[in-house]
Motif scaffolding. Structure first.
Motif, PDB file in Angstrom:
ATOM      1  N   LYS A   1       9.180  -2.815 -17.653  1.00  0.00           N
ATOM      2  CA  LYS A   1       9.911  -3.146 -16.432  1.00  0.00           C
ATOM      3  C   LYS A   1       9.129  -4.192 -15.635  1.00  0.00           C
ATOM      4  CE  LYS A   1      12.330  -0.310 -13.103  1.00  0.00           C
ATOM      5  NZ  LYS A   1      12.288   0.998 -12.451  1.00  0.00           N
ATOM      6  N   ALA A   2       9.793  -5.257 -15.227  1.00  0.00           N
ATOM      7  CA  ALA A   2       9.113  -6.327 -14.477  1.00  0.00           C
ATOM      8  C   ALA A   2       8.686  -5.809 -13.103  1.00  0.00           C
ATOM      9  CB  ALA A   2      10.051  -7.513 -14.315  1.00  0.00           C
ATOM     10  N   LEU A   3       7.608  -6.377 -12.596  1.00  0.00           N
ATOM     11  CA  LEU A   3       7.145  -5.998 -11.251  1.00  0.00           C
ATOM     12  C   LEU A   3       8.100  -6.582 -10.218  1.00  0.00           C
ATOM     13  CD1 LEU A   3       3.321  -6.705 -11.634  1.00  0.00           C
ATOM     14  CD2 LEU A   3       4.358  -4.467 -11.285  1.00  0.00           C
ATOM     15  N   PRO A   4       8.460  -5.789  -9.192  1.00  0.00           N
ATOM     16  CA  PRO A   4       9.342  -6.344  -8.152  1.00  0.00           C
ATOM     17  C   PRO A   4       8.631  -7.463  -7.385  1.00  0.00           C
ATOM     18  CG  PRO A   4       8.606  -4.132  -7.556  1.00  0.00           C
ATOM     19  CD  PRO A   4       8.120  -4.386  -8.947  1.00  0.00           C
ATOM     20  N   GLN A   5       9.342  -8.524  -7.072  1.00  0.00           N
ATOM     21  CA  GLN A   5       8.741  -9.640  -6.332  1.00  0.00           C
ATOM     22  C   GLN A   5       8.599  -9.313  -4.852  1.00  0.00           C
ATOM     23  OE1 GLN A   5       7.439 -12.449  -7.990  1.00  0.00           O
ATOM     24  NE2 GLN A   5       7.871 -10.891  -9.542  1.00  0.00           N
ATOM     25  N   GLU A   6       9.570  -8.528  -4.340  1.00  0.00           N
ATOM     26  CA  GLU A   6       9.577  -8.217  -2.905  1.00  0.00           C
ATOM     27  C   GLU A   6       8.586  -7.097  -2.586  1.00  0.00           C
ATOM     28  OE1 GLU A   6      11.303  -9.519  -0.106  1.00  0.00           O
ATOM     29  OE2 GLU A   6      11.327 -11.095  -1.630  1.00  0.00           O
ATOM     30  N   PRO A   7       7.786  -7.237  -1.518  1.00  0.00           N
ATOM     31  CA  PRO A   7       6.914  -6.128  -1.110  1.00  0.00           C
ATOM     32  C   PRO A   7       7.745  -4.902  -0.698  1.00  0.00           C
ATOM     33  CG  PRO A   7       6.300  -8.165   0.015  1.00  0.00           C
ATOM     34  CD  PRO A   7       7.617  -8.419  -0.653  1.00  0.00           C
ATOM     35  N   ILE A   8       7.160  -3.721  -0.880  1.00  0.00           N
ATOM     36  CA  ILE A   8       7.851  -2.487  -0.500  1.00  0.00           C
ATOM     37  C   ILE A   8       7.139  -1.889   0.712  1.00  0.00           C
ATOM     38  CG2 ILE A   8       9.160  -0.901  -2.003  1.00  0.00           C
ATOM     39  CD1 ILE A   8       6.946  -0.881  -3.931  1.00  0.00           C
ATOM     40  N   GLU A   9       7.926  -1.254   1.561  1.00  0.00           N
ATOM     41  CA  GLU A   9       7.346  -0.572   2.719  1.00  0.00           C
ATOM     42  C   GLU A   9       6.940   0.833   2.290  1.00  0.00           C
ATOM     43  OE1 GLU A   9       8.865   0.476   7.123  1.00  0.00           O
ATOM     44  OE2 GLU A   9       9.407  -1.543   6.433  1.00  0.00           O
ATOM     45  N   ALA A  10       5.737   1.278   2.731  1.00  0.00           N
ATOM     46  CA  ALA A  10       5.273   2.598   2.289  1.00  0.00           C
ATOM     47  C   ALA A  10       4.399   3.245   3.346  1.00  0.00           C
ATOM     48  CB  ALA A  10       4.484   2.453   0.987  1.00  0.00           C
ATOM     49  N   GLU A  11       4.402   4.596   3.338  1.00  0.00           N
ATOM     50  CA  GLU A  11       3.496   5.393   4.183  1.00  0.00           C
ATOM     51  C   GLU A  11       2.324   5.826   3.298  1.00  0.00           C
ATOM     52  OE1 GLU A  11       3.925   6.468   7.404  1.00  0.00           O
ATOM     53  OE2 GLU A  11       5.947   5.661   7.739  1.00  0.00           O
ATOM     54  N   ILE A  12       1.098   5.583   3.753  1.00  0.00           N
ATOM     55  CA  ILE A  12      -0.086   5.973   2.983  1.00  0.00           C
ATOM     56  C   ILE A  12      -0.463   7.397   3.387  1.00  0.00           C
ATOM     57  CG2 ILE A  12      -2.478   5.400   2.423  1.00  0.00           C
ATOM     58  CD1 ILE A  12      -0.445   3.276   1.494  1.00  0.00           C
ATOM     59  N   THR A  13      -0.492   8.298   2.400  1.00  0.00           N
ATOM     60  CA  THR A  13      -0.701   9.719   2.715  1.00  0.00           C
ATOM     61  C   THR A  13      -2.165  10.154   2.606  1.00  0.00           C
ATOM     62  OG1 THR A  13      -0.153  10.219   0.419  1.00  0.00           O
ATOM     63  CG2 THR A  13       1.632  10.409   2.036  1.00  0.00           C
ATOM     64  N   SER A  14      -2.965   9.436   1.799  1.00  0.00           N
ATOM     65  CA  SER A  14      -4.364   9.845   1.628  1.00  0.00           C
ATOM     66  C   SER A  14      -5.154   8.694   1.022  1.00  0.00           C
ATOM     67  CB  SER A  14      -4.449  11.077   0.711  1.00  0.00           C
ATOM     68  OG  SER A  14      -3.931  10.762  -0.563  1.00  0.00           O
ATOM     69  N   LEU A  15      -6.455   8.925   0.829  1.00  0.00           N
ATOM     70  CA  LEU A  15      -7.308   7.940   0.146  1.00  0.00           C
ATOM     71  C   LEU A  15      -7.751   8.516  -1.184  1.00  0.00           C
ATOM     72  CD1 LEU A  15      -9.742   6.367   2.787  1.00  0.00           C
ATOM     73  CD2 LEU A  15      -7.908   5.237   1.558  1.00  0.00           C
ATOM     74  N   SER A  16      -7.748   7.694  -2.237  1.00  0.00           N
ATOM     75  CA  SER A  16      -8.235   8.134  -3.548  1.00  0.00           C
ATOM     76  C   SER A  16      -9.754   8.149  -3.546  1.00  0.00           C
ATOM     77  CB  SER A  16      -7.726   7.183  -4.634  1.00  0.00           C
ATOM     78  OG  SER A  16      -8.355   5.920  -4.486  1.00  0.00           O
ATOM     79  N   HIS A  17     -10.354   8.699  -4.598  1.00  0.00           N
ATOM     80  CA  HIS A  17     -11.825   8.799  -4.668  1.00  0.00           C
ATOM     81  C   HIS A  17     -12.498   7.435  -4.722  1.00  0.00           C
ATOM     82  CE1 HIS A  17     -11.711  13.199  -6.283  1.00  0.00           C
ATOM     83  NE2 HIS A  17     -10.976  13.023  -5.227  1.00  0.00           N
ATOM     84  N   ASP A  18     -11.745   6.393  -5.110  1.00  0.00           N
ATOM     85  CA  ASP A  18     -12.355   5.050  -5.137  1.00  0.00           C
ATOM     86  C   ASP A  18     -11.988   4.223  -3.909  1.00  0.00           C
ATOM     87  OD1 ASP A  18      -9.728   4.445  -5.662  1.00  0.00           O
ATOM     88  OD2 ASP A  18     -10.071   3.511  -7.603  1.00  0.00           O
ATOM     89  N   GLY A  19     -11.411   4.890  -2.888  1.00  0.00           N
ATOM     90  CA  GLY A  19     -11.190   4.230  -1.606  1.00  0.00           C
ATOM     91  C   GLY A  19      -9.877   3.473  -1.477  1.00  0.00           C
ATOM     92  N   ARG A  20      -8.942   3.678  -2.424  1.00  0.00           N
ATOM     93  CA  ARG A  20      -7.628   3.029  -2.291  1.00  0.00           C
ATOM     94  C   ARG A  20      -6.653   3.979  -1.605  1.00  0.00           C
ATOM     95  NH1 ARG A  20      -6.301   1.009  -8.306  1.00  0.00           N
ATOM     96  NH2 ARG A  20      -7.091   3.091  -8.790  1.00  0.00           N
ATOM     97  N   GLY A  21      -5.680   3.386  -0.874  1.00  0.00           N
ATOM     98  CA  GLY A  21      -4.643   4.195  -0.251  1.00  0.00           C
ATOM     99  C   GLY A  21      -3.702   4.758  -1.303  1.00  0.00           C
ATOM    100  N   VAL A  22      -3.189   5.974  -1.064  1.00  0.00           N
ATOM    101  CA  VAL A  22      -2.260   6.599  -2.009  1.00  0.00           C
ATOM    102  C   VAL A  22      -0.909   6.774  -1.331  1.00  0.00           C
ATOM    103  CG1 VAL A  22      -1.833   8.606  -3.489  1.00  0.00           C
ATOM    104  CG2 VAL A  22      -4.186   7.879  -3.045  1.00  0.00           C
ATOM    105  N   THR A  23       0.153   6.321  -2.030  1.00  0.00           N
ATOM    106  CA  THR A  23       1.516   6.561  -1.569  1.00  0.00           C
ATOM    107  C   THR A  23       2.364   6.918  -2.783  1.00  0.00           C
ATOM    108  OG1 THR A  23       3.358   5.665  -0.271  1.00  0.00           O
ATOM    109  CG2 THR A  23       2.234   4.123  -1.757  1.00  0.00           C
ATOM    110  N   HIS A  24       3.628   7.277  -2.552  1.00  0.00           N
ATOM    111  CA  HIS A  24       4.543   7.555  -3.661  1.00  0.00           C
ATOM    112  C   HIS A  24       5.803   6.722  -3.477  1.00  0.00           C
ATOM    113  CE1 HIS A  24       1.806  10.941  -4.197  1.00  0.00           C
ATOM    114  NE2 HIS A  24       2.268  11.021  -5.432  1.00  0.00           N
TER     115      HIS A  24
END
Length: 443
Positions: free
Chosen positions: A5-28
């Motif tokens: 599946k191709a990556l969407p070109q348009e950015p998506i709006e998201a709520e970040i619920t937590s931080l992963s162990h490597d310091g990245r934001g996590v959303t679903h």
């Protein structure tokens, strides 16, 4: 096979619920986890997806719609491109709070344990703290110059750095000078890396060279050393090939003032990256282990004697065990240097990761009252049964990886009847996702 599946070109709006162990934001997004570089917990952001995986996707922030109260402006101009740091956009107090939360979650999930007491996180200076580092070096023909620095985030390229805010200023403020120095050498394309080693004061820089420098190169390097006060060493082959340039040799030492101990080390020996935090860590470990004048203490993975020698100032006897022969020799020399005789402190060489058939460990046939262990990332599972059999009543475990600490904690509690009395995170590597911690176990 289905088409990817191709990556969407348009950015998506998201709520970040937590931080992963490597310091990245996590959303679903549509039920699938997305790890977002540059996002913090509690933020609303616009995310551009950069990569699809089967079980999760990856993305990066393109716009922050609602910022976390813990968001700060990164001090370093290279943050985001350089892979040396992951968390400069998060306030230091929130960084160590996140690490303490990760430690609690991992202990519970992997070890099914929680400490009776949470230790206040150990913190020291957040900037200019690194006294050990390995810097990449690359001559880039397109730019017509040499780059010196950490790798770029998510790539093997060397980041184009002018300065580094986490390295000790003696080196962190001289990256451009170092790049120009190497750029002026005839072997500029044959210098692979620079290793930095520093104790209390002098700084050694080991240049890993794939070809021998010319006499002009050597003159250049020596002049640079004399001008800057940095001590230059060359490494043409393996670790045993490291040699100072003429007149550049220096003795490296660091002090542990509370124990009146000074440790000498070689430039490529393992020492803690953050000297100030190391002092706090040793002092806290001693206060929790609380050795009495009649106690026999065991220190496994003891290295140069960072904990062994301070322990020997208080206990009846201490045995330090280490796998690397060179470190054992230097630990013995350090004991002598500090006036600690062989009656009080001994060092043995033993492979603590030996297969079961080869575990003829002399220490395991003795009895001890207390123990301290400071294993590498892979943890200490191999030694735990033998350690418990020595009869120790208390153990302090210094960990540089929470997953193996949690596994080992579960084993000590479930198999050997220990209690996890205390645990806490230590900010050995501010602005990175790296998590060091201390745990205390009692029978």
């Amino acid at each position: 096979m289905g088409k990817k599946k191709a990556l969407p070109q348009e950015p998506i709006e998201a709520e970040i619920t937590s931080l992963s162990h490597d310091g990245r934001g996590v959303t679903h997004v549509e039920g699938k986890a997305v790890f977002v570089v540059g996002a913090l917990s509690g933020e609303r952001v616009r995310v551009r997806l950069t990569r699809r995986q089967r079980r999760y996707d990856e993305g990066e922030v393109v716009e922050i719609l609602a910022a976390s109260p813990d968001r700060v402006v990164p001090r370093c101009a290279h943050f985001g491109r350089c892979g040396g740091c992951a968390l400069q956009h998060l306030a230091p107090a929130a960084q160590i709070g996140m690490k303490q939360d990760i430690l609690a979650e991992v202990l519970q999930r992997i070890g099914q344990v929680q400490p009776d007491t949470w230790l206040e996180p150990l913190v020291a200076e957040h900037w200019g703290y690194r006294r050990k580092a390995r810097l990449g070096v690359r001559y880039v023909a397109k730019k017509g110059r040499v780059l010196v620095g950490f790798r770029e985030r998510g790539s093997s390229f060397v980041a184009d750095l002018q300065r580094c805010e986490v390295l000790h200023p003696a080196v962190g403020e001289r990256l451009t000078e170092l790049a120009e120095l190497i750029g002026a050498l005839s072997i500029r394309e044959r210098v692979a890396q620079i290793e930095m080693a520093q104790g209390d004061d002098p700084v050694v820089l080991i240049l890993r060279v794939l070809d021998a420098p010319s006499p002009e190169d050597l003159a250049h390097l020596q002049a640079f050393g004399e001008r800057t006060g940095l001590h230059l060493y060359l490494q043409p082959g393996g670790l045993d090939s490291v040699q100072p340039l003429p007149g550049q040799q220096v003795d490296l030492t660091f002090r542990l003032p509370a124990s009146d101990v000074t440790l000498a080390f070689e430039p490529n020996d393992f020492t803690q990256v953050n000297l100030e935090l190391n002092r706090l860590m040793v002092d806290r470990a001693l206060s929790w282990l609380n050795p009495q004048p009649q106690d026999r203490v065991l220190d496994l993975f003891c290295g140069l004697g960072n904990f062994t020698l301070p322990l020997a100032r208080r206990a009846a006897t201490v045995l330090g065990v280490e796998g690397e022969a060179g470190l054992v020799a230097r630990a013995r020399a350090n004991a002598e240097r500090n006036g600690l005789d062989a009656e009080r402190v001994r060092f043995d060489q033993a492979n603590l990761y030996a297969d079961e058939a080869e575990r003829n460990w002399a220490w395991a046939r003795q009895s001890f009252d207390l123990a301290l262990i400071d294993p590498p990332r892979s943890g200490a599972l191999q030694v735990l049964d033998a350690l418990a059999a020595t009869g120790i009543r208390r153990l302090v475990y210094i960990s540089c990886y929470p997953g193996t600490l949690a596994r080992d904690a579960g084993h000590l509690v479930a198999q050997h009847g220990f209690r996890l009395t205390a645990a806490g995170a230590m900010d050995m590597f501010p602005h990175t996702a790296h998590l060091e911690s201390m745990a205390v176990f009692e029978r």
